[in-house]
Motif scaffolding. Structure first.
Motif, mmCIF file in Angstrom:
data_model
loop_
_atom_site.group_PDB
_atom_site.id
_atom_site.type_symbol
_atom_site.label_atom_id
_atom_site.label_comp_id
_atom_site.label_asym_id
_atom_site.label_seq_id
_atom_site.Cartn_x
_atom_site.Cartn_y
_atom_site.Cartn_z
ATOM 1 N N LEU A 202 0.837 -1.196 0.000
ATOM 2 C CA LEU A 202 0.000 0.000 0.000
ATOM 3 C C LEU A 202 0.873 1.246 0.000
ATOM 4 C CD1 LEU A 202 -2.890 -0.678 2.529
ATOM 5 C CD2 LEU A 202 -3.020 -0.557 0.058
ATOM 6 N N CYS A 203 0.465 2.234 -0.776
ATOM 7 C CA CYS A 203 1.205 3.497 -0.849
ATOM 8 C C CYS A 203 0.261 4.643 -0.494
ATOM 9 C CB CYS A 203 1.766 3.710 -2.248
ATOM 10 S SG CYS A 203 3.015 2.496 -2.704
ATOM 11 N N VAL A 204 0.708 5.490 0.414
ATOM 12 C CA VAL A 204 -0.067 6.641 0.851
ATOM 13 C C VAL A 204 0.567 7.887 0.227
ATOM 14 C CG1 VAL A 204 -0.875 7.963 2.838
ATOM 15 C CG2 VAL A 204 -0.613 5.478 3.024
ATOM 16 N N ILE B 205 2.686 7.401 -8.699
ATOM 17 C CA ILE B 205 2.907 5.976 -8.958
ATOM 18 C C ILE B 205 1.706 5.402 -9.702
ATOM 19 C CG2 ILE B 205 4.432 5.529 -6.994
ATOM 20 C CD1 ILE B 205 1.983 4.461 -5.508
ATOM 21 N N ARG B 206 1.942 4.258 -10.366
ATOM 22 C CA ARG B 206 0.862 3.556 -11.060
ATOM 23 C C ARG B 206 0.207 2.572 -10.103
ATOM 24 N NH1 ARG B 206 0.993 2.066 -16.476
ATOM 25 N NH2 ARG B 206 0.949 -0.098 -15.803
ATOM 26 N N GLY B 207 -1.102 2.474 -10.188
ATOM 27 C CA GLY B 207 -1.791 1.505 -9.352
ATOM 28 C C GLY B 207 -3.271 1.775 -9.267
ATOM 29 N N ARG B 208 -3.929 1.025 -8.410
ATOM 30 C CA ARG B 208 -5.371 1.151 -8.212
ATOM 31 C C ARG B 208 -5.637 2.089 -7.042
ATOM 32 N NH1 ARG B 208 -8.849 -1.514 -10.707
ATOM 33 N NH2 ARG B 208 -7.448 -3.184 -11.328
ATOM 34 N N LEU B 209 -6.448 3.102 -7.305
ATOM 35 C CA LEU B 209 -6.821 4.059 -6.265
ATOM 36 C C LEU B 209 -7.799 3.377 -5.315
ATOM 37 C CD1 LEU B 209 -6.669 7.013 -5.247
ATOM 38 C CD2 LEU B 209 -8.634 7.483 -6.701
ATOM 39 N N LEU B 210 -7.390 3.201 -4.068
ATOM 40 C CA LEU B 210 -8.242 2.538 -3.088
ATOM 41 C C LEU B 210 -9.114 3.522 -2.332
ATOM 42 C CD1 LEU B 210 -5.890 -0.117 -1.459
ATOM 43 C CD2 LEU B 210 -7.340 -0.324 -3.472
ATOM 44 N N GLU B 211 -8.558 4.690 -2.054
ATOM 45 C CA GLU B 211 -9.279 5.616 -1.181
ATOM 46 C C GLU B 211 -8.713 7.018 -1.337
ATOM 47 O OE1 GLU B 211 -8.734 6.307 3.586
ATOM 48 O OE2 GLU B 211 -9.090 4.266 2.909
ATOM 49 N N VAL B 212 -9.599 7.995 -1.260
ATOM 50 C CA VAL B 212 -9.174 9.382 -1.130
ATOM 51 C C VAL B 212 -9.603 9.840 0.259
ATOM 52 C CG1 VAL B 212 -9.204 9.939 -3.581
ATOM 53 C CG2 VAL B 212 -11.270 10.272 -2.239
ATOM 54 N N ASN B 213 -8.880 10.776 0.798
ATOM 55 C CA ASN B 213 -9.143 11.234 2.162
ATOM 56 C C ASN B 213 -10.242 12.291 2.152
ATOM 57 O OD1 ASN B 213 -9.053 11.964 4.806
ATOM 58 N ND2 ASN B 213 -6.926 12.614 4.810
ATOM 59 N N GLU B 214 -11.452 11.866 2.445
ATOM 60 C CA GLU B 214 -12.582 12.799 2.457
ATOM 61 C C GLU B 214 -12.586 13.701 3.681
ATOM 62 O OE1 GLU B 214 -16.398 11.109 1.432
ATOM 63 O OE2 GLU B 214 -15.407 9.536 0.263
ATOM 64 N N SER B 215 -11.874 13.310 4.724
ATOM 65 C CA SER B 215 -11.877 14.133 5.946
ATOM 66 C C SER B 215 -11.149 15.465 5.733
ATOM 67 C CB SER B 215 -11.276 13.370 7.124
ATOM 68 O OG SER B 215 -9.960 12.996 6.852
ATOM 69 N N PHE C 124 0.846 -6.082 -8.227
ATOM 70 C CA PHE C 124 1.838 -6.937 -7.564
ATOM 71 C C PHE C 124 3.125 -7.018 -8.388
ATOM 72 C CE2 PHE C 124 3.838 -11.035 -6.637
ATOM 73 C CZ PHE C 124 4.051 -10.880 -5.285
ATOM 74 N N GLU C 125 2.994 -7.170 -9.703
ATOM 75 C CA GLU C 125 4.166 -7.290 -10.581
ATOM 76 C C GLU C 125 5.014 -6.024 -10.581
ATOM 77 O OE1 GLU C 125 0.865 -7.286 -12.674
ATOM 78 O OE2 GLU C 125 0.636 -8.921 -11.238
ATOM 79 N N GLU C 126 4.379 -4.879 -10.341
ATOM 80 C CA GLU C 126 5.082 -3.597 -10.402
ATOM 81 C C GLU C 126 5.493 -3.080 -9.020
ATOM 82 O OE1 GLU C 126 2.547 -0.851 -12.420
ATOM 83 O OE2 GLU C 126 2.607 -1.973 -14.298
ATOM 84 N N SER C 127 5.175 -3.805 -7.977
ATOM 85 C CA SER C 127 5.398 -3.279 -6.627
ATOM 86 C C SER C 127 6.869 -3.003 -6.338
ATOM 87 C CB SER C 127 4.800 -4.205 -5.572
ATOM 88 O OG SER C 127 5.369 -5.486 -5.655
ATOM 89 N N LYS C 128 7.777 -3.753 -6.943
ATOM 90 C CA LYS C 128 9.213 -3.510 -6.726
ATOM 91 C C LYS C 128 9.726 -2.370 -7.605
ATOM 92 C CE LYS C 128 10.020 -7.025 -3.936
ATOM 93 N NZ LYS C 128 9.540 -6.765 -2.612
#
Length: 182
Positions: free
Chosen positions: A46-48, A116-126, A151-155
Motif C-alpha cells: 500500500l502506498c499513501v 505511482i501507477r496503481g489502483r486508487l483505493l481511497e481518497v481522504n474525504e476528511s 503486484f508485478e510492479e510493486s518492486k
C-alpha cells in the motif's frame, strides 16, 4: 532511575510512520519547482500519497481555501468505489494522474498527482471537511490518497522516486541555488 530511562526511550522511539513505512519522494512534480510529493510505502505494498515537507502549501503559513477531487467533468476521485479482496472497481491511476486540486486563500492552485501507477483505493474525504489536517498532520490524518500498485510492479514503482537521502540532496542543492545572487 527506571523512570528516567523510560522517558529517554520514549523520546527516541520512532513514529508509526517511520517504523512501518518507507518514504519515497518525487521532487519538482511536472517541472514545477518545489512542488514535491511524498509516497509512504508500507511492506504490504500500500502506498499513501502525501505532500512533502517542502511543498509550497506547507510553507509560509498558507491557508487552504478548498480541496477538489473533481478532476474533470467526467472524472471525480470521490466516485471511486472498491470492493472485495482484489479491490475491484478502483480507478487505475498512472504516474502523472491528478488526484486533487488544492486552492489556497491567495488563489494559488496546486494539482496533486499520484506519482505511482496503481489502483486508487481511497481518497481522504476528511480533509474536505477539515482542510487544516493537511497542514497540521500531512503524513497521518492529512494524507491525500491510498494507492495499491500491481503486484508485478510493486518492486519497480520506486525506480522513478527518490530516497530520503537523494531528496535531501536535491533540496539542499535547490536551497544553495536560490540563495546565490543572479
Amino acid at each position: 532511575m527506571d523512570c528516567v530511562e523510560q522517558k529517554d526511550t520514549e523520546a527516541t522511539a520512532p513514529s508509526v510512520i517511520d517504523r512501518y513505512y518507507t518514504r519515497w519522494f518525487r521532487a519538482d512534480m511536472k517541472g514545477k519547482p518545489c512542488e514535491d510529493h511524498c509516497i509512504l510505502q508500507h511492506s504490504n505494498r500500500l502506498c499513501v500519497v502525501t505532500l512533502a515537507e517542502t511543498h509550497p502549501i506547507l510553507q509560509n503559513g498558507r491557508a487552504i481555501k478548498s480541496i477538489n477531487y473533481q478532476i474533470s467533468n467526467c472524472c471525480s476521485r470521490l466516485n471511486n468505489k472498491v470492493s472485495g479482496k482484489s479491490k475491484r472497481g478502483g480507478q487505475f491511476v498512472t504516474d502523472f494522474a491528478p488526484l486533487c486540486r488544492i486552492t489556497c486563500m491567495d488563489e494559488t492552485e496546486y494539482t496533486i498527482y499520484s506519482c505511482i501507477r496503481g489502483r486508487l483505493l481511497e481518497v481522504n474525504e476528511s480533509i474536505l471537511e477539515t482542510p487544516t489536517l493537511l497542514l497540521e498532520k500531512p503524513f497521518t490524518e492529512g494524507y491525500i490518497a491510498v494507492i495499491l500498485p500491481k503486484f508485478e510492479e510493486s518492486k519497480s514503482i520506486t525506480e522513478n522516486l527518490l530516497s530520503r537521502e537523494e531528496f535531501e540532496s536535491v533540496v539542499s542543492k535547490r536551497t544553495v541555488a536560490q540563495s546565490q545572487p543572479s
